[in-house]
Enzyme design. Sequence first.
Site: not given
Length: 417
Positions: A195, A204
Amino acid sequence: MEAEKEDEEDASPEEFVALSDFSGSGSEQLSFSSGDKLLVHAKPSAAWWWAEVRGVIGYVPASYLRQDTAEEEDTSIEDPWQDEEYFGSYGTLKLHLEMLSDRSRTETYRQVVLRNSASLKNKAVMDLGCGTGIISLFCAQLAQPSVVYAVEASSMAEYTKQLVKQNGCEEVVTVLQGRAEELELPEQVDVLVSEWMGNCLLFEFMVESVLLARDRWLRDGGVMWPSAAALTLVPCRADRYYAEKMSFWERPYGLDFTPLQPLAQQEFFTKPKFSHHLEPEDCLAVSCDVICLDMHTLQVSDLEEMKGEFHFCMEKSGIFHGFTAWFTVQFESLEMGGATVKLNTGPDSEPTHWKQTLFMLDRPVSVNVGDILSGTVTLHRNPVWRRHMTVALHWNINNSKSDADSCQKETWHPIWR
Ligand SMILES: N=C(N)NCC[C@H]1O[C@@H](n2cnc3c(N)ncnc32)[C@H](O)[C@@H]1O
């Protein structure tokens, strides 16, 4: 903007170095190569500066430049992944509680394991960035894989080992602490589940770690979960946000604070708004998938610049304040012809902790039913700060009533550098 630029041009220009190649688009943007020296004459916005390269003047993206001071050491960028801060944030419970409390997200992964439990029998699985180990525990609890390598780089891994033991899964789940791309697994795996999705899908850039692990540890014919991902865009109204950040300055306490509005536009509308809640009725057109990723073939090099086109036919008249983005991911079945499971983080689906991401225009535009809004969205990965990107939106509107009113615009939204 002209006035501001002239004021600032009086100051002596500053020397900068290009950190990466950039090819400008439109007449006003300069192109340059990594290592080029630039003279910055003005900084009219956080994202775009007025600069000179080899005698030519034009706009350059600020995120591509580094101050060129001789004594500056390259060590100023000693941690382009900001790992200490990043993995530090995942060493505490706050983010894990937020993710585990997101029922839509967590239940989707549970359904994926449940629906593929027969095919998972005797399979080797890698759970990349397992956090508290929830997906690995689903695998051990709902299926019979031969092994699950639960990989977690943050200090949470110590607790994950306890949770695996506490739930009687230590026979199947092996917790490995470290960055997935630096770890040695004892074997290749049949399924790589992770995930990894961040705000606006890619923020990110954990996805890079997933691709590196895929290339190193997923056996030929192995399956990626998610198998595919898509970034979706829609033009929208954002009356409340606009009132809160811009109209507010018109008459606070009966006073005229409108001279602050250019500052408000710069401070609040150049960066995207994460965790924005988009109501379906705020959408001005049918949404469009602008970037689609196949997780089996996507390459790390593709992540540097991802571009998508859009063409919206406005379904409502009203004020076009900005674009809202969200993502969907798909999990292909391990069984031939089995059903695909989908997680949709859009306004018509069950809310998730990501909610949506709002990109405000620098000034709202009124639109009419039938207007055609077309253009491109480009995700420019930051060449230095590797978890960051800038989202560039170029668009124009062909007004259904008269082409003369069509307007062409572009906005750049750094996330965050
Ligand atoms: N946006 C997200 N889904 N973030 C989940 C990130 C989770 O994966 C972990 N993680 C991220 N990158 C890595 C990596 N390269 N190796 C191991 N764990 C990682 C991180 O510590 C956190 O527990």
